[in-house]
Design a protein around this motif. Structure first.
Motif, PDB file in Angstrom:
ATOM      1  N   UNK A 138      -9.144  -3.033   9.490  1.00 26.11           N
ATOM      2  CA  UNK A 138      -9.542  -2.621   8.350  1.00 26.11           C
ATOM      3  C   UNK A 138      -8.347  -1.963   7.972  1.00 26.11           C
ATOM      4  N   UNK A 139      -7.596  -2.243   6.624  1.00 24.17           N
ATOM      5  CA  UNK A 139      -6.626  -1.622   6.166  1.00 24.17           C
ATOM      6  C   UNK A 139      -7.117  -1.255   4.775  1.00 24.17           C
ATOM      7  N   UNK A 140      -6.967   0.289   4.499  1.00 24.31           N
ATOM      8  CA  UNK A 140      -7.428   0.869   3.317  1.00 24.31           C
ATOM      9  C   UNK A 140      -6.136   1.699   2.450  1.00 24.31           C
ATOM     10  N   UNK A 141      -6.262   1.717   1.197  1.00 24.13           N
ATOM     11  CA  UNK A 141      -5.446   2.791   0.690  1.00 24.13           C
ATOM     12  C   UNK A 141      -6.270   3.460  -0.357  1.00 24.13           C
ATOM     13  N   UNK A 142      -6.460   4.630   0.063  1.00 22.88           N
ATOM     14  CA  UNK A 142      -7.458   5.488  -0.608  1.00 22.88           C
ATOM     15  C   UNK A 142      -7.075   5.744  -2.133  1.00 22.88           C
ATOM     16  N   UNK A 143      -5.722   5.931  -2.208  1.00 22.09           N
ATOM     17  CA  UNK A 143      -5.339   5.867  -3.735  1.00 22.09           C
ATOM     18  C   UNK A 143      -5.706   4.800  -4.593  1.00 22.09           C
ATOM     19  N   UNK A 144      -5.530   3.552  -4.186  1.00 24.32           N
ATOM     20  CA  UNK A 144      -5.622   2.179  -4.731  1.00 24.32           C
ATOM     21  C   UNK A 144      -7.072   1.819  -4.689  1.00 24.32           C
ATOM     22  N   UNK A 145      -7.635   2.395  -3.811  1.00 19.84           N
ATOM     23  CA  UNK A 145      -9.033   2.146  -3.549  1.00 19.84           C
ATOM     24  C   UNK A 145      -8.994   0.514  -3.047  1.00 19.84           C
ATOM     25  N   UNK A 146      -8.170   0.176  -2.518  1.00 18.77           N
ATOM     26  CA  UNK A 146      -8.196  -1.224  -1.899  1.00 18.77           C
ATOM     27  C   UNK A 146      -8.381  -1.363  -0.496  1.00 18.77           C
ATOM     28  N   UNK A 203       0.819  -1.296  -0.050  1.00 23.69           N
ATOM     29  CA  UNK A 203       0.083  -0.012   0.029  1.00 23.69           C
ATOM     30  C   UNK A 203       0.683   1.385  -0.030  1.00 23.69           C
ATOM     31  N   UNK A 204       0.678   2.111  -0.663  1.00 26.45           N
ATOM     32  CA  UNK A 204       1.146   3.481  -1.028  1.00 26.45           C
ATOM     33  C   UNK A 204       0.805   4.267   0.353  1.00 26.45           C
ATOM     34  N   UNK A 205      -0.503   4.651   0.458  1.00 24.03           N
ATOM     35  CA  UNK A 205      -1.107   5.679   1.213  1.00 24.03           C
ATOM     36  C   UNK A 205      -2.131   4.976   2.320  1.00 24.03           C
ATOM     37  N   UNK A 206      -1.589   4.285   3.364  1.00 24.05           N
ATOM     38  CA  UNK A 206      -2.468   3.351   3.893  1.00 24.05           C
ATOM     39  C   UNK A 206      -3.053   4.253   5.163  1.00 24.05           C
TER      40      UNK A 206
END
Lengths: 319, 625
Positions: free
Chosen positions: B514-522, B465-468
């Protein structure tokens, strides 16, 4: 084998590929001389590949004047009328290729392949015949075979999204790398004439249909006096008739060659650029192998068809 | 094929190419020739001399310029009427978000690293845009098609982790040249020229290490007025001499091993080095850092030549002197770079001296550079072939010819007569954490491991992830972004240093993150399982992430056609992000790829293959032994 070392400049430029084939192979490449005729899309791709690889020289033979048809799939011709008017395809391509690698000597020769003499071909280590008639392929192949030195002979054709490469390395020794050791292997190749005269009946059924289809088209063009590639969909009935005769003559069923394949071949009057890149890439790789003596060469036909995406080697040699 | 329909599909298509390197140059050319008229191309790199043997759109005069821009200009020369837009930028930049990706009909990757490939894969999934992925190494290559819901995504099958070495192999018992390279590059070079504050395993731990550690620390400190050559000899004698002697005192180690030979500078080099040809003072004309070299003053020219122990020792001292004489300012923050001539010379010399000591065959600078720099073998022909195959798949994608999608392998030796072998693509892996929403399981010591460990070793390194952003229930534990205020940043930083169970919302056995990356929308779920102990050698990270199940091995016809021993899955550069988390192991720097057929089908392009001092990046807490 040869004492000369690569220059600092060569080592820097060819760094990544020396890591693939070694400094010895790079030295042999830089001393090799390649003749290329018929510069359409696939051959343009091939030329780019071997100029980048760093062969000693590339000599281009293509006396056609540049027309808009020549642009198709050929990125070596810039669509600038001032640059190409009155020039031959070989001359224009030569200018572009020189830019790719200043260490390779690229030049142009004029003349008709079928009338050039033995001493002409003697200057080369590799001869590539692109998009030629069956008669020319046979004639040049025979001439090369008469030379005392061994010339690696290739023909290449691309029709639409299909292509064929033929290879004749005569008696060829190469180093084969096994996991533990490098062993020397030897192969004997058939001439073009021998390879295209093999009776069809004993050829395994699973052999690429393109081998047979190309023979039909080749014969059609020869008997009709057409230039290579000069077919259209209106020729299909005659081509199918010829196919029937050939199949009967070879005692194989007519389904041996699908009509749909022949239809695709006669109706594609231009090359499909991705197929050019692929066939030109394979041909480049084979020529590099043949010059360097490293790796098992392709024997003796290669077929690619973008329709099924397969790139297949077929060995069709005289018994 | 219906050429009319095909031509209009091509003409109307808007495509994005990621990468303008070896594959990229060939791809842009073939796209333009094939009739594509709206092409966008992203590449962050600039042109180097070693690119010119295959990246045929570039000339020597372009060295230093943007690849994307020069490639665009070169293709416009033979196809002036099409539109090509170039971006000299990193595809991971925030401006290339989901909306940016959505404007394209297909994305074509010609990338050189796992990290960017995974990033693009996620954006393609989020934007629901098909991806054609590719890679080459030497004569090998492959092209794959990834269409959401129809075929597997790029991450459906785990990529083989890069080979790693136990620390003791590197520090004490090397048996291969690559071990010496890793030692020279990641320990010695980093110790002398890198960040002094980073942990470093350079000194062997002998039986009495406790007492000697203090004084060995000082060996590497150079007093302000200390003669550089004397200093160099002191380092030489320490690492190749007394350190080896100290290691030899550990009799247990050498019971079944060949004993190394300590080497001291006085045995190899004359008492005082007389400068030949004017010495280091004027050996480099330009003050450009990358051109400073120890070789000319020593009369060494050919990088393929094998240097003996004396020559290596001379290069070692000379290179070290030049670093202090010419590049003093950089000392303290240098990391190894394969394009840094002096660094390559130093590492080659140091690795060879160590190899000599351990009875390992020496290597030329050319070879050592390849190993140290993780240089991928690359030739023009394979890239041209792969680019052709990419365009063929791209056209199928545009025509929505899903039945005809193929992944194609380019082989060096024919398999069942084929040099180009098409295989039906796999279906999506239902347990893929990227393209399906299957939760992952993290076994971790919730009392000892900090949130920082989870962020560095799992979220960034493993999940890429880039921006977690990390949430536990409704509580936000951590996030990255430009729009955070100081209080939040301070809070997150405080959280990073807390163990999981001490967090404001304690993460314990059975917790779900819950782990998210908003840029990757993952977004993925991680179920936490507390575990007390971890095996240091087998589980060096001190935590285990599971749920990376392999795709089912059988998949109708495709399984039988792909069941070929010559072919393995797309593997990646050995600098995959996984490495950064390896705590007590070293990454292998040289995949011996072209020997092991297709075992390591790599990305084309060497340029991003650097290993970023993996073990030094990770904050390492040594336990008392």
């Amino acid at each position: 084998m040869d004492g000369e070392e690569l220059t600092e400049q060569e080592t820097a430029l060819y760094d990544r590929q020396i890591r693939v084939w070694g400094a010895g192979a790079q030295r042999r490449l830089s001393k090799s001389h390649v003749l290329v005729s018929g510069i359409k899309g696939t051959v343009a791709e091939f030329c780019k590949n071997i100029v980048l690889a760093g062969v000693g020289s590339v000599t281009l033979l293509d006396d056609r004047f540049v027309t808009s048809e020549a642009f198709n799939a050929n990125f070596l011709i810039l669509p600038d009328e001032n640059a190409y008017v009155g020039k031959t395809v070989a001359e224009v391509c030569c200018d572009s290729l020189k830019e790719f690698n200043p260490m390779v000597h690229v030049s142009v020769e004029k003349g008709d392949l079928s009338t050039l003499g033995v001493e002409f071909f003697n200057k080369f280590d590799v001869v590539i015949i692109g998009y030629s008639s069956r008669a020319t392929k046979k004639a040049v192949n025979e001439t090369c075979r008469k030379l005392t030195k061994r010339v690696a002979f290739y023909t290449v054709d691309c029709r639409g999204s299909c292509g064929e490469i033929f290879v004749d390395l005569q008696n060829y020794k190469y180093a084969k790398k096994n996991p533990d050791e490098t062993v020397e292997c030897e192969l004997t190749f058939s001439s073009f004439e021998e390879a295209v005269s093999v009776p069809w009946k004993p050829i395994p059924r699973r052999t690429a249909k393109l081998y047979f289809a190309t023979r039909v088209i080749e014969l059609f063009e020869e008997t009709e006096g057409r230039k290579p590639g000069e077919c259209s969909v209106s020729d299909l009935p005659s081509v199918l008739k010829l196919k029937k005769e050939l199949c009967e003559g070879n005692s194989v069923s007519e389904n041996h060659i699908p009509d749909s394949l022949l239809e695709r071949l006669v109706s594609s009057n231009s090359e499909f650029p991705p197929a050019c890149a692929i066939i030109g890439g394979i041909l480049g790789q084979e020529v590099i192998k043949a010059i360097s003596g490293k790796g098992e060469p392709l024997k003796n036909f290669f077929y690619f068809d973008a329709e099924d995406g397969k790139g297949v080697i077929e060995d069709i040699s005289k018994a | 094929m219906d050429t009319q329909q095909q031509q209009s599909a091509i003409k109307g298509a808007k495509v994005l190419m990621v990468g303008a390197g070896g594959i990229g140059c060939e791809l842009l050319k073939t796209l333009a020739l094939s009739g594509f008229e709206d092409i966008h191309i992203i590449d962050m790199d600039t042109i180097e001399v070693s690119n010119l043997n295959r990246q045929f759109l570039f000339r020597r005069s372009h060295v230093g310029q943007s690849k994307a821009k020069v490639a665009r200009d070169a293709v416009l020369r033979f196809r002036p009427h099409i539109s090509i837009r170039s971006y000299h930028a990193n595809v991971k930049n925030p401006e290339f978000d989901v909306d940016f990706f959505k404007q394209f009909d297909v994305i074509l990757n010609g990338l050189d690293n796992l990290d960017a490939r995974r990033h693009v894969n996620r954006l393609c999934l989020a934007a629901d845009v098909p991806l054609v992925e590719s890679g080459t190494t030497g004569f090998l290559g492959q092209v794959t098609v990834h269409v959401k819901g129809k075929t597997e995504c790029y991450e459906c099958q785990t990529k083989p982790a890069p080979k790693t070495y136990p620390v003791c192999t590197i520090t004490s018992t090397p048996t291969k040249f690559v071990h010496c390279i890793v030692w020279a590059k990641e320990l010695l070079f980093a110790k002398l020229f890198g960040d002094k504050n980073q942990d470093n395993d350079l000194n062997v731990r002998s039986n009495n290490s406790a007492s000697s550690s203090k004084e060995t620390e000082d060996v590497f400190e150079r007093a302000e007025d200390e003669d550089i050559e004397q200093y160099g000899r002191k380092i030489y004698d320490h690492v190749f001499g007394s350190n080896i002697e100290a290691a030899l005192s550990n009799e247990e180690t050498w019971k079944n091993r060949r004993r190394p030979r300590p080497i001291y500078s006085k045995d190899v080099l004359p008492e005082s080095l007389i400068q030949q040809n004017g010495g280091s003072q004027n050996c480099s004309v330009a003050d450009d850092d990358s051109t400073v070299s120890a070789m000319p003053s020593l009369g060494l020219k050919n990088p393929q030549e094998l240097w003996g122990l004396t020559q290596n020792s001379l290069v070692f001292i000379e290179a070290l002197k030049l670093f202090f004489a010419k590049r003093k300012k950089e000392i303290g923050h240098l990391t190894f770079d394969k394009d840094d001539q002096l660094a390559v010379e130093f590492v080659t010399a140091a690795a060879n001296i160590r190899a000599e000591s351990f009875g390992i065959p020496l290597h030329s600078l050319f070879e050592a550079k390849g190993i140290a720099g993780n240089i991928v073998h690359a030739v023009a022909t394979t890239n041209a072939i792969i680019a052709g195959l990419i365009v063929i798949e791209a056209i199928k994608v545009l025509k929505k010819d899903a039945d005809k999608y193929r992944m194609t392998y380019c082989l060096e030796h024919p398999s069942r007569k084929m040099l180009l072998m098409p295989v039906e693509p796999f279906e999506p892996n239902p347990s893929c954490y990227v393209c399906s929403k299957t939760p992952l399981v993290l076994e971790i010591n919730t009392q000892k491991s900090k949130l920082r460990d989870v962020v560095d070793k799992i979220v960034k390194a493993k999940l890429g992830m880039n921006l977690p952003l990390i949430m536990h229930g409704a509580s936000l534990l951590y996030e990255v972004g430009d729009d955070l205020d100081d209080i939040m940043v301070a809070n997150y930083n405080a959280n990073l240093e807390k163990s999981l169970s001490e967090l404001p919302s304690p993460v314990i056995n059975g917790s779900s993150l819950t782990v998210e990356d908003l840029q990757q929308e993952l977004s993925c779920k991680i179920n936490v399982k507390h575990r007390e102990e971890f095996d240091e050698e087998k589980e060096p990270e001190g935590m285990v992430l599971s749920g990376w199940t392999q795709a089912p091995a059988t998949n109708g016809e495709s399984a039988s056609t792909s069941n070929n021993e010559n072919v393995s899955d797309v593997t990646e550069s050995s600098s995959g992000p996984e490495i950064a988390s390896k705590k007590r192991s070293f990454s292998e720097t040289q995949p011996e790829n072209h020997k092991k057929e297709a075992e390591n089908i790599e990305s084309e392009d060497e340029d991003l293959m650097e290993i970023e001092n993996p073990m030094i990046v990770s904050k390492k807490k040594k336990r008392v032994e």
